[in-house]
Write a protein that holds these residues in place. Structure first.
Motif, mmCIF file in Angstrom:
data_model
loop_
_atom_site.group_PDB
_atom_site.id
_atom_site.type_symbol
_atom_site.label_atom_id
_atom_site.label_comp_id
_atom_site.label_asym_id
_atom_site.label_seq_id
_atom_site.Cartn_x
_atom_site.Cartn_y
_atom_site.Cartn_z
ATOM 1 N N SER A 475 26.075 9.009 51.289
ATOM 2 C CA SER A 475 25.272 8.243 51.249
ATOM 3 C C SER A 475 24.736 7.964 51.274
ATOM 4 O O SER A 475 23.584 6.597 50.210
ATOM 5 N N ILE A 476 24.199 8.141 52.443
ATOM 6 C CA ILE A 476 22.793 7.802 52.844
ATOM 7 C C ILE A 476 21.464 8.622 52.271
ATOM 8 O O ILE A 476 20.394 8.944 52.952
ATOM 9 N N TYR A 477 21.861 10.175 52.154
ATOM 10 C CA TYR A 477 20.591 11.370 52.805
ATOM 11 C C TYR A 477 20.079 10.963 51.755
ATOM 12 O O TYR A 477 18.895 11.887 52.278
ATOM 13 N N PRO A 478 19.969 10.848 50.698
ATOM 14 C CA PRO A 478 18.676 10.456 49.710
ATOM 15 C C PRO A 478 17.627 9.981 49.752
ATOM 16 O O PRO A 478 16.757 9.950 50.223
ATOM 17 N N GLU A 479 17.912 8.666 51.137
ATOM 18 C CA GLU A 479 16.807 8.105 51.631
ATOM 19 C C GLU A 479 15.735 9.139 52.355
ATOM 20 O O GLU A 479 14.609 8.631 52.262
ATOM 21 N N THR A 480 16.176 9.750 52.839
ATOM 22 C CA THR A 480 15.170 11.314 53.455
ATOM 23 C C THR A 480 15.337 12.238 53.569
ATOM 24 O O THR A 480 16.525 12.471 53.965
ATOM 25 N N SER A 481 14.716 13.484 53.418
ATOM 26 C CA SER A 481 15.008 14.708 53.548
ATOM 27 C C SER A 481 15.772 14.923 54.920
ATOM 28 O O SER A 481 15.855 15.671 54.837
ATOM 29 N N ASN A 482 15.345 14.716 55.848
ATOM 30 C CA ASN A 482 15.508 14.899 57.446
ATOM 31 C C ASN A 482 16.605 14.176 57.976
ATOM 32 O O ASN A 482 16.352 15.292 58.531
ATOM 33 N N MET A 483 17.369 13.944 56.556
ATOM 34 C CA MET A 483 18.577 13.334 57.007
ATOM 35 C C MET A 483 19.633 14.536 57.732
ATOM 36 O O MET A 483 20.707 14.228 58.548
ATOM 37 N N ASP A 484 19.711 15.192 57.242
ATOM 38 C CA ASP A 484 20.878 16.491 57.543
ATOM 39 C C ASP A 484 20.389 17.413 58.843
ATOM 40 O O ASP A 484 21.203 18.105 59.570
ATOM 41 N N LYS A 485 19.355 16.970 59.475
ATOM 42 C CA LYS A 485 18.994 17.318 61.259
ATOM 43 C C LYS A 485 19.735 16.423 61.791
ATOM 44 O O LYS A 485 19.914 16.582 62.865
ATOM 45 N N LEU A 486 19.393 14.806 61.320
ATOM 46 C CA LEU A 486 19.716 13.940 62.241
ATOM 47 C C LEU A 486 21.168 13.191 62.009
ATOM 48 O O LEU A 486 21.789 12.933 63.185
ATOM 49 N N LEU A 614 22.461 4.614 67.395
ATOM 50 C CA LEU A 614 22.043 5.583 66.312
ATOM 51 C C LEU A 614 20.372 5.087 65.617
ATOM 52 O O LEU A 614 19.694 5.600 65.307
ATOM 53 N N LYS A 615 20.248 3.876 65.693
ATOM 54 C CA LYS A 615 19.279 3.189 65.603
ATOM 55 C C LYS A 615 17.843 4.045 66.533
ATOM 56 O O LYS A 615 17.139 3.958 65.815
ATOM 57 N N ASP A 616 18.316 3.821 67.635
ATOM 58 C CA ASP A 616 17.554 4.689 68.953
ATOM 59 C C ASP A 616 17.234 6.067 68.458
ATOM 60 O O ASP A 616 16.192 6.368 68.416
ATOM 61 N N HIS A 617 18.135 6.894 67.600
ATOM 62 C CA HIS A 617 18.464 7.938 67.336
ATOM 63 C C HIS A 617 17.471 8.591 66.716
ATOM 64 O O HIS A 617 16.367 9.696 66.276
ATOM 65 N N LEU A 618 17.755 7.818 64.987
ATOM 66 C CA LEU A 618 16.954 7.479 64.456
ATOM 67 C C LEU A 618 14.826 7.673 64.209
ATOM 68 O O LEU A 618 14.309 8.227 63.924
ATOM 69 N N LEU A 619 14.801 6.541 65.357
ATOM 70 C CA LEU A 619 13.755 6.620 65.283
ATOM 71 C C LEU A 619 12.681 7.464 66.125
ATOM 72 O O LEU A 619 11.669 6.908 65.845
ATOM 73 N N ARG A 620 13.654 7.953 67.039
ATOM 74 C CA ARG A 620 12.816 8.518 67.832
ATOM 75 C C ARG A 620 12.273 10.518 66.537
ATOM 76 O O ARG A 620 11.946 10.975 67.597
ATOM 77 N N HIS A 621 13.422 10.778 65.848
ATOM 78 C CA HIS A 621 13.115 11.677 65.085
ATOM 79 C C HIS A 621 12.284 11.319 64.069
ATOM 80 O O HIS A 621 12.137 12.857 62.993
ATOM 81 N N GLN A 623 9.455 10.460 62.034
ATOM 82 C CA GLN A 623 8.722 10.040 61.979
ATOM 83 C C GLN A 623 7.858 9.754 60.486
ATOM 84 O O GLN A 623 8.059 11.030 59.441
ATOM 85 N N GLY A 624 7.013 8.793 60.667
ATOM 86 C CA GLY A 624 6.313 8.161 59.685
ATOM 87 C C GLY A 624 7.776 7.780 58.561
ATOM 88 O O GLY A 624 7.105 6.756 57.505
ATOM 89 N N VAL A 625 8.496 7.024 58.967
ATOM 90 C CA VAL A 625 9.074 6.016 57.984
ATOM 91 C C VAL A 625 9.270 5.124 58.660
ATOM 92 O O VAL A 625 9.897 4.758 60.183
ATOM 93 N N GLU A 626 9.342 3.599 58.060
ATOM 94 C CA GLU A 626 9.622 2.067 58.437
ATOM 95 C C GLU A 626 10.322 1.925 59.349
ATOM 96 O O GLU A 626 11.707 2.292 59.158
ATOM 97 N N LYS A 627 10.236 0.909 60.671
ATOM 98 C CA LYS A 627 11.159 0.738 61.423
ATOM 99 C C LYS A 627 12.297 0.027 60.388
ATOM 100 O O LYS A 627 13.643 0.080 60.600
ATOM 101 N N LYS A 628 12.182 -1.030 59.853
ATOM 102 C CA LYS A 628 13.085 -1.693 59.034
ATOM 103 C C LYS A 628 13.531 -0.949 57.951
ATOM 104 O O LYS A 628 15.030 -1.115 57.631
ATOM 105 N N LYS A 629 13.734 0.051 57.771
ATOM 106 C CA LYS A 629 13.448 1.187 56.668
ATOM 107 C C LYS A 629 15.270 1.621 57.735
ATOM 108 O O LYS A 629 16.536 2.113 56.715
ATOM 109 N N ILE A 630 14.572 2.251 58.546
ATOM 110 C CA ILE A 630 15.118 2.888 59.619
ATOM 111 C C ILE A 630 16.663 2.253 59.326
ATOM 112 O O ILE A 630 18.124 2.096 59.740
ATOM 113 N N GLU A 631 16.256 0.495 60.011
ATOM 114 C CA GLU A 631 17.622 -0.070 60.468
ATOM 115 C C GLU A 631 18.263 -0.577 59.279
ATOM 116 O O GLU A 631 19.864 -0.578 59.681
ATOM 117 N N GLN A 632 17.818 -0.730 58.103
ATOM 118 C CA GLN A 632 18.982 -1.016 56.758
ATOM 119 C C GLN A 632 19.347 0.485 56.606
ATOM 120 O O GLN A 632 20.751 0.409 56.226
#
Length: 718
Positions: A475-486, A614-621, A623-632
């Protein structure tokens, strides 16, 4: 069938009627010879020559006098256009037209007829020409040699205006590739002519190669050269100007030393020695938008008892070699194996024998790929002639002149999900259907219905766990290509059960050596994947272990009367409020089950903690993605988890015609109530081992109530 081929172009339907109408008009006007018989029999030589990057299709045919005609089918307007005619009986090796349709490049050989003298230049077998066709004007000889030449115009990614310079690739059977730079100028209005046609600058692109593949969509050239009998794959990226770069080199553990010369996607392959080609290994390269790089390879096979092929997942750092047992040795219906690119999957099939759907995005577990064998409907309905994967979903059947768009048949896959008995196929189908899902709400409803009917049918994995994890991931995979690693995409970590008829060997492979330092687009994603394989061997997939410890700690402190920082707890509960608000905003219809109706502080703590971790996990790994986008993304992900649980309960409630607040377990329950209660306990089991939050509803989920309910259910059973 699992693979749906939607026809985008058919010579017989899109070109032949137009040709016959053109010829009939000429005959009626007295400008052409022949009669009705000629109209019916004159186009046996009609065949596709090339498909350009913009989708335009070049074809050729001969009239009854042997004259060679070139035509173009415009993929956008669905109109045909006559390009040029050679009034000699020649055979076409290759053809390409520039984007503006002002220049035609072609290679021709003398038609093989006895008693005919060589009409080409003395000593030459193949003549490569550059023709001005807007208007028809000069013809320039590019090559007159004894070896075959293939031609391909480069198509710039800039499509807004005509470019003053065209770039043409010449691919020689003598194992070199040149790029010609052709400047054009306009005279007398629209008359386009070649500037300085006496001297066209050229440069060597590649040499000493034994295999090459053209990627028309991405304007990339893959080729393999042999260094001390070692195969090395290289890739050249062409850009809008005359610039090109060698992007990477990658060693291949494949044997091509004695296989001769082979081209892939450089047009019709009629003139390469068919006997040699039949002995040539099948090899092709596939990429997709996520930064994957796969090399599919099938060596020559003499035995029809089994077939072995390999897929090198460079973006994952390993290869897998599959050996498929063939059930019916005497039912050979094709010359070789076919590989097709299907976005997150590669289809591998041998008509009449097997159809494999390999998960290239998540290839770690064999159970995430689908293996169908035997004379099933899926296999028999596939074309028996070899298909060539062009770019993305486009595939071409050279023999019939049909261009298809290859898609996974979601309806069939769902039907197959209901009927299969193998756990490995259930898992593969579930993952596949979710990854190619369109209309996710409808799709999820169908899968939930299947789960409710098969809740105890799987022994190798938990259906509810796999559905919740996989569906939330996609459901959220298309948001970023690195999601399969995280994020986890499956509830399984290992799979030890054998797949019937398939053996598998997995090996580590050397990673490609990137030759440039500045990456954009696909290359940036591929490089990111390679960096991950190099430096991040431990999986970075999120899990709830930290949440579990913190949640137990908070509950323990609460029972002992200790108080954590008020601000900290408030932030955790605020996260939960945001999740529930986000979920309710996405679901406008009132729920049948009484969820989110009561305060459940423990579940809200768990929900809020998961959001925070989960927010902290994604923010760590990330890179280059806005904090607001990660929170959403985090809010969407946790909301999706809860929504799926709600959907499962809603479906069960609706199926058994229970109305709100009618589930009573302080008396003898009805069969419907017990069935719903059984689903509730299975949800509890699934979420408990993964430590996932549940929708707040204490009358359902409080731990003591559940224990009492289990006792009541046990009494009901006895």
């Amino acid at each position: 069938m699992a693979l749906r081929l939607v026809s985008d172009f058919d010579l017989g339907k899109d070109v032949l009627p137009w040709l016959r109408a053109q010829r009939a008009a000429l005959v009626a006007a007295g400008a052409g010879g022949g009669g009705p018989g000629v109209l019916e029999n004159n186009y046996e030589s009609l065949r596709v020559l090339n498909v350009e990057r913009n989708g335009n299709i070049i074809y050729t045919y001969k009239d009854d006098k042997g004259n060679v005609f070139f035509g173009l089918y415009d993929y956008q307007t669905k109109q045909n256009e006559h390009l040029y005619t050679f009034e000699k009986d020649l055979q076409v090796v290759s053809c390409s037209v520039n984007r503006e349709r002002t220049l035609l490049a072609t290679s021709l050989v003398q038609a093989a007829k006895e008693g005919r003298r060589n009409e080409l230049q003395p000593g030459s077998r193949c003549l490569t020409l550059l023709v001005e066709i807007h208007p028809i004007n000069n013809v320039k000889v590019l090559k007159a040699v004894d070896s075959y030449i293939w031609v391909q115009f480069l198509y710039p990614h800039v499509e807004s205006h005509p470019l003053p310079e065209n770039h043409l690739l010449l691919i020689s059977e003598e194992k070199y590739i040149e790029q010609l730079h052709i400047q054009v100028t306009r005279e007398d209005g629209n008359r386009v002519v070649i500037k300085n046609s006496g001297h066209l600058p050229r440069e060597r692109v590649a040499e000493d190669f034994v295999w090459a593949q053209w990627d028309m969509s991405e304007q990339r050239l893959y080729y393999i050269d042999l260094k001390k009998s070692r195969s090395v794959l290289k890739c050249i990226q062409f850009y809008a100007d005359e610039h090109f770069s060698l992007m990477f080199e990658a060693p291949l553990d494949v044997s091509l030393s004695d296989s001769g010369f082979k081209l892939v996607n450089f047009g019709y392959d009629d003139l390469q020695d068919q006997e040699k080609l039949s002995k040539h290994p099948t090899l092709c390269v596939f990429t997709n938008h996520t930064g994957s790089l796969c090399v599919c390879y099938c060596p020559n096979f003499d035995s029809w008892e089994q077939i072995t092929y390999s897929v090198l997942y460079f973006h994952k750092g390993h290869s897998k070699t599959f050996t498929a047992t063939l059930g019916h040795v005497d039912s050979r219906v094709t010359k070789g194996i076919t590989f097709l690119s299907l976005d997150y999957y590669v289809a591998v099939y041998l008509p009449g024998h097997f159809f494999h759907l390999l998960n290239i995005q998540h290839p770690d577990l064999i159970c995430h790929s689908l293996f169908l064998t035997g004379n099933s409907e899926v296999i028999d309905m596939l074309p028996h002639s070899p298909l060539q994967s062009l770019s993305g979903p486009l595939v071409l059947d050279w023999c019939s002149g049909k261009l298809y768009r290859a898609l996974l048949n979601q309806s069939y896959l769902l039907e197959f999900l209901w009927n299969t008995r193998l756990d490995c196929e259930k898992l593969a189908l579930l993952q596949c259907v979710l990854s190619c899902g369109r209309d996710p709400r409808r799709l999820e409803a169908k899968i939930i219905q299947w789960i409710s009917e098969n809740i105890s049918a799987c022994h190798s994995f938990d259906l509810i766990q796999e559905f919740i994890i996989a569906s939330s991931y996609w459901s959220i995979y298309p948001e970023t290509s690195n999601m399969d690693k995280l994020l986890p995409y499956s509830s399984l970590l290992t799979w030890d059960t054998e797949i019937p008829g398939i053996t598998l060997v997995t090996e580590e492979i050397p990673l490609p050596l990137m030759k440039v330092h500045s990456f954009k687009g696909y290359w940036e994603k591929l490089n990111s994947n390679l960096e991950y394989v190099k430096y991040s061997k431990p999986h970075l997939h999120y899990n709830n272990s930290v949440v579990r410890r913190e949640w137990h700690s908070l509950i323990s402190e609460e029972k002992k009367g200790k108080r954590r920082s008020t601000v900290y707890v408030r932030n955790i509960l605020d996260n939960a409020i945001k999740v529930i608000s986000n979920l309710e905003a996405r679901n406008l219809e009132p729920r049948l089950t009484p969820l989110f109706q009561e305060e459940d502080n423990h579940q809200r703590l768990l929900m809020g903690l998961m959001v925070s971790e989960l927010k902290d996990h994604l923010l760590r790994h990330l890179q280059g993605v806005e904090k607001k986008k990660i929170e959403q993304m985090v809010l969407d992900y946790v909301s999706k988890l809860l929504d799926l649980i709600c959907q499962i309960l809603e479906a069960s409630w609706r199926k058994h015609n229970l109305h709100p607040w009618v589930l009573h377990l302080n008396r003898r329950a009805s069969a419907a109530e017990f069935a719903v209660f059984h689903i509730m306990t299975r949800i509890l089991e699934a979420t408990n081992s993964l430590f996932l939050p549940l929708p707040p509803a204490p009358e359902f989920y409080d731990g003591q109530v559940i224990i009492q309910c289990r006792i009541s259910a046990s009494e009901l059973l006895h």
